[in-house]
Design a protein around this motif. Structure first.
Motif, PDB file in Angstrom:
ATOM      1  N   LEU A  34       0.826  -1.212   0.000  1.00 52.51           N
ATOM      2  CA  LEU A  34       0.000   0.000   0.000  1.00 52.51           C
ATOM      3  C   LEU A  34       0.861   1.263   0.000  1.00 52.51           C
ATOM      4  O   LEU A  34       0.493   2.266  -0.626  1.00 52.51           O
ATOM      5  CB  LEU A  34      -0.944  -0.020   1.198  1.00 52.51           C
ATOM      6  N   ALA A  35       2.009   1.206   0.656  1.00 54.31           N
ATOM      7  CA  ALA A  35       2.920   2.364   0.647  1.00 54.31           C
ATOM      8  C   ALA A  35       3.446   2.626  -0.764  1.00 54.31           C
ATOM      9  O   ALA A  35       3.617   3.784  -1.166  1.00 54.31           O
ATOM     10  CB  ALA A  35       4.080   2.132   1.615  1.00 54.31           C
ATOM     11  N   VAL A  36       3.692   1.564  -1.512  1.00 58.28           N
ATOM     12  CA  VAL A  36       4.121   1.721  -2.909  1.00 58.28           C
ATOM     13  C   VAL A  36       2.985   2.314  -3.741  1.00 58.28           C
ATOM     14  O   VAL A  36       3.197   3.242  -4.540  1.00 58.28           O
ATOM     15  CB  VAL A  36       4.573   0.368  -3.507  1.00 58.28           C
ATOM     16  N   ILE A  37       1.780   1.784  -3.571  1.00 54.04           N
ATOM     17  CA  ILE A  37       0.633   2.273  -4.355  1.00 54.04           C
ATOM     18  C   ILE A  37       0.425   3.774  -4.118  1.00 54.04           C
ATOM     19  O   ILE A  37       0.151   4.528  -5.061  1.00 54.04           O
ATOM     20  CB  ILE A  37      -0.644   1.477  -4.016  1.00 54.04           C
ATOM     21  N   GLU A  38       0.598   4.216  -2.868  1.00 50.57           N
ATOM     22  CA  GLU A  38       0.461   5.647  -2.558  1.00 50.57           C
ATOM     23  C   GLU A  38       1.380   6.498  -3.418  1.00 50.57           C
ATOM     24  O   GLU A  38       1.027   7.598  -3.841  1.00 50.57           O
ATOM     25  CB  GLU A  38       0.775   5.898  -1.081  1.00 50.57           C
ATOM     26  N   ARG A  39       2.576   5.975  -3.677  1.00 48.48           N
ATOM     27  CA  ARG A  39       3.552   6.739  -4.449  1.00 48.48           C
ATOM     28  C   ARG A  39       3.208   6.838  -5.930  1.00 48.48           C
ATOM     29  O   ARG A  39       3.788   7.654  -6.640  1.00 48.48           O
ATOM     30  CB  ARG A  39       4.942   6.126  -4.263  1.00 48.48           C
ATOM     31  N   TYR A  40       2.304   5.998  -6.380  1.00 46.73           N
ATOM     32  CA  TYR A  40       1.922   6.023  -7.798  1.00 46.73           C
ATOM     33  C   TYR A  40       0.503   6.546  -8.018  1.00 46.73           C
ATOM     34  O   TYR A  40       0.066   6.645  -9.170  1.00 46.73           O
ATOM     35  CB  TYR A  40       2.060   4.617  -8.398  1.00 46.73           C
ATOM     36  N   GLN A  41      -0.213   6.895  -6.946  1.00 45.14           N
ATOM     37  CA  GLN A  41      -1.599   7.342  -7.080  1.00 45.14           C
ATOM     38  C   GLN A  41      -1.761   8.432  -8.142  1.00 45.14           C
ATOM     39  O   GLN A  41      -2.654   8.371  -8.983  1.00 45.14           O
ATOM     40  CB  GLN A  41      -2.125   7.866  -5.736  1.00 45.14           C
ATOM     41  N   MET A  42      -0.904   9.435  -8.092  1.00 47.34           N
ATOM     42  CA  MET A  42      -1.054  10.589  -8.989  1.00 47.34           C
ATOM     43  C   MET A  42      -0.767  10.237 -10.448  1.00 47.34           C
ATOM     44  O   MET A  42      -1.126  10.989 -11.355  1.00 47.34           O
ATOM     45  CB  MET A  42      -0.133  11.726  -8.532  1.00 47.34           C
ATOM     46  N   HIS A  43      -0.109   9.102 -10.681  1.00 49.51           N
ATOM     47  CA  HIS A  43       0.259   8.718 -12.049  1.00 49.51           C
ATOM     48  C   HIS A  43      -0.724   7.717 -12.662  1.00 49.51           C
ATOM     49  O   HIS A  43      -0.544   7.315 -13.810  1.00 49.51           O
ATOM     50  CB  HIS A  43       1.656   8.098 -12.062  1.00 49.51           C
ATOM     51  N   LEU A  44      -1.731   7.300 -11.906  1.00 48.07           N
ATOM     52  CA  LEU A  44      -2.622   6.232 -12.367  1.00 48.07           C
ATOM     53  C   LEU A  44      -4.023   6.758 -12.656  1.00 48.07           C
ATOM     54  O   LEU A  44      -4.647   7.394 -11.798  1.00 48.07           O
ATOM     55  CB  LEU A  44      -2.700   5.121 -11.314  1.00 48.07           C
ATOM     56  N   SER A  45      -4.514   6.492 -13.855  1.00 52.49           N
ATOM     57  CA  SER A  45      -5.863   6.923 -14.236  1.00 52.49           C
ATOM     58  C   SER A  45      -6.905   5.859 -13.913  1.00 52.49           C
ATOM     59  O   SER A  45      -8.092   6.153 -13.840  1.00 52.49           O
ATOM     60  CB  SER A  45      -5.909   7.246 -15.728  1.00 52.49           C
ATOM     61  N   HIS A  46      -6.463   4.604 -13.730  1.00 52.03           N
ATOM     62  CA  HIS A  46      -7.377   3.497 -13.461  1.00 52.03           C
ATOM     63  C   HIS A  46      -6.834   2.623 -12.337  1.00 52.03           C
ATOM     64  O   HIS A  46      -5.622   2.615 -12.071  1.00 52.03           O
ATOM     65  CB  HIS A  46      -7.585   2.638 -14.706  1.00 52.03           C
ATOM     66  N   GLY A  47      -7.724   1.870 -11.719  1.00 50.39           N
ATOM     67  CA  GLY A  47      -7.328   0.924 -10.685  1.00 50.39           C
ATOM     68  C   GLY A  47      -6.772  -0.359 -11.280  1.00 50.39           C
ATOM     69  O   GLY A  47      -6.500  -0.452 -12.488  1.00 50.39           O
ATOM     70  N   PHE A  48      -6.645  -1.376 -10.432  1.00 55.56           N
ATOM     71  CA  PHE A  48      -6.026  -2.634 -10.876  1.00 55.56           C
ATOM     72  C   PHE A  48      -6.281  -3.724  -9.846  1.00 55.56           C
ATOM     73  O   PHE A  48      -6.588  -3.446  -8.684  1.00 55.56           O
ATOM     74  CB  PHE A  48      -4.518  -2.456 -11.086  1.00 55.56           C
ATOM     75  N   ASP A  49      -6.137  -4.949 -10.296  1.00 51.04           N
ATOM     76  CA  ASP A  49      -6.116  -6.113  -9.410  1.00 51.04           C
ATOM     77  C   ASP A  49      -4.671  -6.569  -9.281  1.00 51.04           C
ATOM     78  O   ASP A  49      -3.951  -6.652 -10.283  1.00 51.04           O
ATOM     79  CB  ASP A  49      -6.961  -7.262  -9.979  1.00 51.04           C
ATOM     80  N   LEU A  50      -4.253  -6.851  -8.062  1.00 51.55           N
ATOM     81  CA  LEU A  50      -2.881  -7.277  -7.808  1.00 51.55           C
ATOM     82  C   LEU A  50      -2.901  -8.632  -7.117  1.00 51.55           C
ATOM     83  O   LEU A  50      -3.512  -8.780  -6.055  1.00 51.55           O
ATOM     84  CB  LEU A  50      -2.196  -6.241  -6.905  1.00 51.55           C
ATOM     85  N   HIS A  51      -2.249  -9.606  -7.720  1.00 52.11           N
ATOM     86  CA  HIS A  51      -2.157 -10.941  -7.123  1.00 52.11           C
ATOM     87  C   HIS A  51      -0.696 -11.183  -6.732  1.00 52.11           C
ATOM     88  O   HIS A  51       0.211 -11.024  -7.548  1.00 52.11           O
ATOM     89  CB  HIS A  51      -2.616 -12.007  -8.119  1.00 52.11           C
ATOM     90  N   ILE A  52      -0.481 -11.547  -5.472  1.00 47.70           N
ATOM     91  CA  ILE A  52       0.882 -11.747  -4.950  1.00 47.70           C
ATOM     92  C   ILE A  52       1.062 -13.212  -4.573  1.00 47.70           C
ATOM     93  O   ILE A  52       0.300 -13.752  -3.764  1.00 47.70           O
ATOM     94  CB  ILE A  52       1.135 -10.850  -3.722  1.00 47.70           C
ATOM     95  N   LEU A  53       2.072 -13.830  -5.149  1.00 42.46           N
ATOM     96  CA  LEU A  53       2.367 -15.237  -4.870  1.00 42.46           C
ATOM     97  C   LEU A  53       3.838 -15.366  -4.508  1.00 42.46           C
ATOM     98  O   LEU A  53       4.720 -15.048  -5.315  1.00 42.46           O
ATOM     99  CB  LEU A  53       2.048 -16.102  -6.097  1.00 42.46           C
TER     100      LEU A  53
END
Length: 313
Positions: free
Chosen positions: A76-95
């Protein structure tokens, strides 16, 4: 429409070869990526939702109003850093291909992989030197400014690296040494170990400052040994560094037994704690086939760091 239907990023785990504790006091560190991988898969969405699927937890929220979740704090800390650069959301799967309970840098690997995935999604540079400052800032946000970034650098760059913390400098090194890793069966969290060392250092500040300088000298010599691919010298320097770790007070009876048993094995050039100490893993240099009474963690040094692939519809 998006250029890709899926962005897949793999990031290797990492190990400290040398530089534990001293790296936090301006000395160099030596680390490597390992072949245990963590994979993050990003799928673009048409809306502003963010959904995360991970063994550590499930998350659903808006890109415009991220809610905290301790189990996924680094992501979530990484996502915060890219919020302003993203026009759409996403699904993230971590394995993850390795357990977060064993010291292979799982937090660094998931941070590195997530940074690479979101950089690719937002059309920004995915070169390690561009990703590293963003990833380190996310780690510092979660850990209240703590963390050297050594494991992050190893995950992003791959292979063996020399590293210094301030200013941050990553030095990729040639050669892939043979290693073996054994888990003690328990671990103390790094902040707790650091706090104990800090207490001891407050009573003997000059001696501890001298220990950190010696650790730095040892690590610089070890970096040169890696450059020369002189594995005999590297093993000797690992043993010296272990003596300094013992002097810091982070080697307990179990770890000491493991280290001396490993050093007695044919093919072992050196052995030391990997990580902050008082539990977790012992690292040996060389080819070992011994049956020992501790859990062997099968790892080899990975030549590659973060790798990105794309799928189209």
């Amino acid at each position: 429409m998006f250029a890709y239907s899926k962005i897949k990023v793999s990031a290797p785990g990492s190990l400290m070869l040398m530089g534990e504790h001293a790296v936090l006091f301006g000395e160099p560190a030596l680390a490597c990526a390992v072949d245990a991988k963590l994979v993050v898969t990003l799928q673009p969405r048409q809306d502003r939702l963010v959904r995360i699927d991970s063994a550590l937890g499930q998350y659903r929220g808006s890109l415009d109003a991220l809610e905290p979740m301790a189990e996924l704090a680094f992501v979530l800390a990484v996502i915060e850093r890219y919020q302003m650069h993203l026009s759409h959301g996403f699904d993230l799967h971590i394995l993850s291909g390795f357990s977060h309970t064993v010291g292979l840098g799982s937090s660094a690997a998931v941070t590195a992989a997530t940074v690479a995935a979101l950089a690719a999604y937002s059309g920004q540079s995915t070169e390690p030197e561009a990703l590293f400052p963003l990833a380190l800032a996310a780690v510092h946000q979660v850990q209240n400014g703590r963390g050297s970034g050594t494991d992050l650098a190893a995950s992003l760059y791959g292979g063996v690296i020399g590293y210094e913390m301030s200013p941050a400098e990553v030095r990729p090194l040639p050669g892939l040494p043979s290693i073996a890793l054994y888990y003690s069966g328990y671990k103390m969290k790094t902040p707790a170990v650091l706090a104990l060392v800090e207490q001891k250092a407050s009573r003997q500040p000059e001696l501890y400052a001298g220990l950190y300088r010696l650790m730095g000298q040892t690590c610089r010599a070890a970096e040169q040994a890696v450059r020369d691919q002189d594995w005999v010298s590297l093993g000797e320097l690992m043993n010296i560094y272990q003596g300094l770790m013992d002097a810091l007070g982070v080697c307990d009876a179990t770890l000491a037994e493991m280290i001396h048993r490993l050093r007695a094995e044919p093919g072992c050039r050196g052995a030391k704690i990997s990580g902050s100490g008082l539990g977790d893993c012992v690292l040996a240099l060389g080819h070992l086939d011994a049956e020992l009474p501790w859990e062997a963690i099968p790892v080899t040094v990975s030549a590659t760091g973060v790798e990105i692939s794309y799928e189209t519809n």
